[in-house]
Write an enzyme that holds these catalytic residues in place. Structure first.
Site, PDB file in Angstrom:
ATOM      1  N   CYS A 132      51.252  30.021  67.724  1.00 18.54           N
ATOM      2  CA  CYS A 132      51.491  29.941  66.058  1.00 18.54           C
ATOM      3  C   CYS A 132      52.928  30.578  66.015  1.00 18.54           C
ATOM      4  O   CYS A 132      53.247  31.328  66.522  1.00 18.54           O
ATOM      5  CB  CYS A 132      50.418  30.601  65.432  1.00 18.54           C
ATOM      6  SG  CYS A 132      50.426  30.317  63.702  1.00 18.54           S
ATOM      7  N   ARG A 185      44.920  14.049  57.386  1.00 16.11           N
ATOM      8  CA  ARG A 185      45.135  15.383  56.936  1.00 16.11           C
ATOM      9  C   ARG A 185      44.832  15.309  55.403  1.00 16.11           C
ATOM     10  O   ARG A 185      44.472  16.243  54.649  1.00 16.11           O
ATOM     11  CB  ARG A 185      46.702  15.619  57.103  1.00 16.11           C
ATOM     12  CG  ARG A 185      46.985  16.967  56.343  1.00 16.11           C
ATOM     13  CD  ARG A 185      48.447  17.337  56.784  1.00 16.11           C
ATOM     14  NE  ARG A 185      48.861  18.761  56.023  1.00 16.11           N
ATOM     15  CZ  ARG A 185      50.155  19.234  56.274  1.00 16.11           C
ATOM     16  NH1 ARG A 185      50.891  18.821  57.209  1.00 16.11           N
ATOM     17  NH2 ARG A 185      50.285  20.443  55.549  1.00 16.11           N
ATOM     18  N   ASN A 241      46.699  22.608  65.771  1.00 13.69           N
ATOM     19  CA  ASN A 241      45.860  23.249  65.165  1.00 13.69           C
ATOM     20  C   ASN A 241      44.312  22.692  65.057  1.00 13.69           C
ATOM     21  O   ASN A 241      43.997  21.461  65.251  1.00 13.69           O
ATOM     22  CB  ASN A 241      46.227  23.240  63.625  1.00 13.69           C
ATOM     23  CG  ASN A 241      47.347  24.536  63.491  1.00 13.69           C
ATOM     24  OD1 ASN A 241      47.101  25.439  63.879  1.00 13.69           O
ATOM     25  ND2 ASN A 241      48.361  24.059  62.601  1.00 13.69           N
ATOM     26  N   HIS A 291      45.851  32.165  62.068  1.00 16.62           N
ATOM     27  CA  HIS A 291      45.794  31.790  60.746  1.00 16.62           C
ATOM     28  C   HIS A 291      44.892  32.972  59.784  1.00 16.62           C
ATOM     29  O   HIS A 291      44.451  32.683  58.626  1.00 16.62           O
ATOM     30  CB  HIS A 291      45.289  30.390  60.139  1.00 16.62           C
ATOM     31  CG  HIS A 291      46.499  29.534  60.671  1.00 16.62           C
ATOM     32  ND1 HIS A 291      46.305  28.141  60.424  1.00 16.62           N
ATOM     33  CD2 HIS A 291      47.750  29.598  61.313  1.00 16.62           C
ATOM     34  CE1 HIS A 291      47.447  27.772  60.791  1.00 16.62           C
ATOM     35  NE2 HIS A 291      48.085  28.393  61.293  1.00 16.62           N
ATOM     36  N   TYR A 308      48.339  32.729  54.909  1.00 18.27           N
ATOM     37  CA  TYR A 308      46.892  31.836  54.929  1.00 18.27           C
ATOM     38  C   TYR A 308      45.728  32.721  54.460  1.00 18.27           C
ATOM     39  O   TYR A 308      44.694  32.358  53.999  1.00 18.27           O
ATOM     40  CB  TYR A 308      46.618  31.517  56.561  1.00 18.27           C
ATOM     41  CG  TYR A 308      47.321  30.414  56.980  1.00 18.27           C
ATOM     42  CD1 TYR A 308      46.808  28.904  56.406  1.00 18.27           C
ATOM     43  CD2 TYR A 308      48.562  30.550  57.642  1.00 18.27           C
ATOM     44  CE1 TYR A 308      47.650  27.931  57.168  1.00 18.27           C
ATOM     45  CE2 TYR A 308      49.002  29.388  58.201  1.00 18.27           C
ATOM     46  CZ  TYR A 308      48.531  28.245  57.935  1.00 18.27           C
ATOM     47  OH  TYR A 308      49.594  26.884  58.337  1.00 18.27           O
TER      48      TYR A 308
END
Length: 426
Positions: A164, A90, A144, A194, A244
């Site tokens: 989500c 990440r 995700n 998102h 987002y």
């Protein structure tokens, strides 16, 4: 009832456990299996899970294993929550795109594509094992990028629904601002994972009066502050975008911020270390307050609601066939998208699955971006399934946060260099 959690050693898991314990009348679990290859994390999280169940008087048994097939065997539902490559991957996703002037984020843009490439093959392997040992199980995907992963599962013929927490989080926020019970609000929540907008906030159900104009008029500044967007933009949109959307509506501003501040991944990694230390304390039998800063607010309530409805129990506090915002096949819901696309929309969830409610006509301002990102997601899934530099380049070129051939080329090189350990074809 048997539920299995793949990625059960996640620091998120105690949030899920707390929901299972509090809402046990809605989802009566006889056995909860936490599955994870990391023995240390699994033992610490699993120990806390057992203590939470015991404190709240839950009669269910918590089982720990690193054996996916044994853990999932005979399960009624399998929740998948994993991060291939961990926080280290990440951190890379959030940093190398910035070198090319693009947003660094783990679920959208170039970083989101890297995560999809790493994740889709792993989740599909997991799903094949689940199909073999628990052929009737529902797979609830919280991994995700949820839209792409859910589409991969559905294309492979799995019984899957994507989940989500954005919709339930906004529902709770709006309820607090309006001083109403959360369950009394229905959101007209439409778009992709998102990439959604709240087109209406209805009181009393899908056909109730729309409170969104009042909400924006009375509380627009507070909502905009949470989204880090100008209040005037909300009024001009006539809708509330998910947070987002800031990556799209204020891309250059976000890139400048990300270059100046520590990566979120580094912050989360430090938080996870602290949480795991706390989980090891045998006296701890509740989820710690620090967990709220980890992310995933109301994740447990959304997961329980979805699992309960899919297993014929109905969502908490509602009749069977409750309406929830989930990731499902488009199937004509948004007529400008292919039927096999995966959209995030309100759907009536029963033991037969999730059936989207009829959708309003999306304003071209929203529909254009949804169509654009859907094209990217189609190319991203193709790259995840078949590999190849040209497919990665095509997906990046198609993404509205990239969209220039020289950037797409540079990002492709960086993506492959940072992910070779997880992409055998690279």
């Amino acid at each position: 009832m048997k539920l299995a959690v793949v990625g059960g050693g996640s620091t998120y898991t105690p949030e899920l456990i707390d929901g299972f314990a509090r809402l046990r009348d809605d989802l009566p679990i006889g056995e909860l299996v936490l599955i994870d290859p990391d023995a240390v994390r699994l033992e610490r999280v699993g120990g806390l899970a057992r203590r939470i169940f015991a404190r709240q008087g839950h009669p269910g048994r918590v089982t720990l294993t690193d054996d996916l097939a044994a853990g999932a065997e005979g399960a009624d539902a399998v929740l998948v929550q994993l991060r291939v490559g961990g926080q280290a991957a990440r951190l890379r996703d959030e940093t190398w795109p910035l070198e090319c002037g693009c947003v660094g984020q783990e679920t959208t843009g170039a970083g989101g594509l890297a995560k999809a490439l790493r994740t889709v093959p792993v989740v599909l392997d997991i799903a094949e094992t689940v199909r073999r040992v628990a052929p009737d199980a529902w797979i609830i995907d919280f991994t995700n990028p949820v839209g792409i992963v859910t589409r991969a599962l559905l294309d492979a013929g799995h019984r899957a629904v994507g989940l989500c927490n954005v919709a339930i989080g906004l529902q709770r926020t709006f309820a607090g601002l309006l001083d109403l019970p959360p369950a009394s609000l229905h959101l007209d929540h439409y778009g992709l994972n998102h990439l959604t907008w709240e087109l209406a906030v209805r009181h009393g159900g899908p056909d109730g009066p729309d409170l969104l104009p009042r909400l924006v008029a009375d509380h627009g500044e507070r909502i905009a502050e949470r989204l880090k967007l100008p209040p005037a933009l909300l009024a001009r949109l006539g809708a509330v975008p998910s947070y987002y959307l800031r990556y799209f509506y204020a891309h250059d501003e976000v890139v400048a911020e990300l270059r100046e501040q520590p990566a979120r991944a580094a912050e989360v990694a430090a938080m996870e270390e602290r949480l795991l230390e706390m989980y090891a304390d045998p006296a701890l039998d509740t989820k710690p307050e620090l967990l709220a800063s980890r992310g995933g607010a109301f994740y447990s309530e959304a997961a329980v609601a979805l699992a309960a409805a899919l297993l014929g129990r109905g969502a908490p506090g509602t009749a069977p066939g409750s309406v929830q915002a989930v990731n499902v096949r488009n199937a004509g819901t948004l007529p400008f998208l292919p039927d096999d696309a995966v959209v995030e929309v309100p759907a009536r969830v029963t033991a037969r699955g999730a059936e989207p409610l009829p959708a309003p006509t999306l304003d071209p301002l929203f529909a254009g971006l949804v169509a654009h990102v859907t094209g990217y997601e189609t190319l991203a899934l193709d790259a995840a399934l078949r590999g190849g530099r040209d497919r990665v380049f095509a997906a990046l070129l198609a993404h509205p946060l990239v969209g220039q051939y020289d950037r797409a080329d540079a990002l492709t090189d960086r993506l492959l260099a940072h992910n070779r350990d997880h992409l055998p074809w690279a």
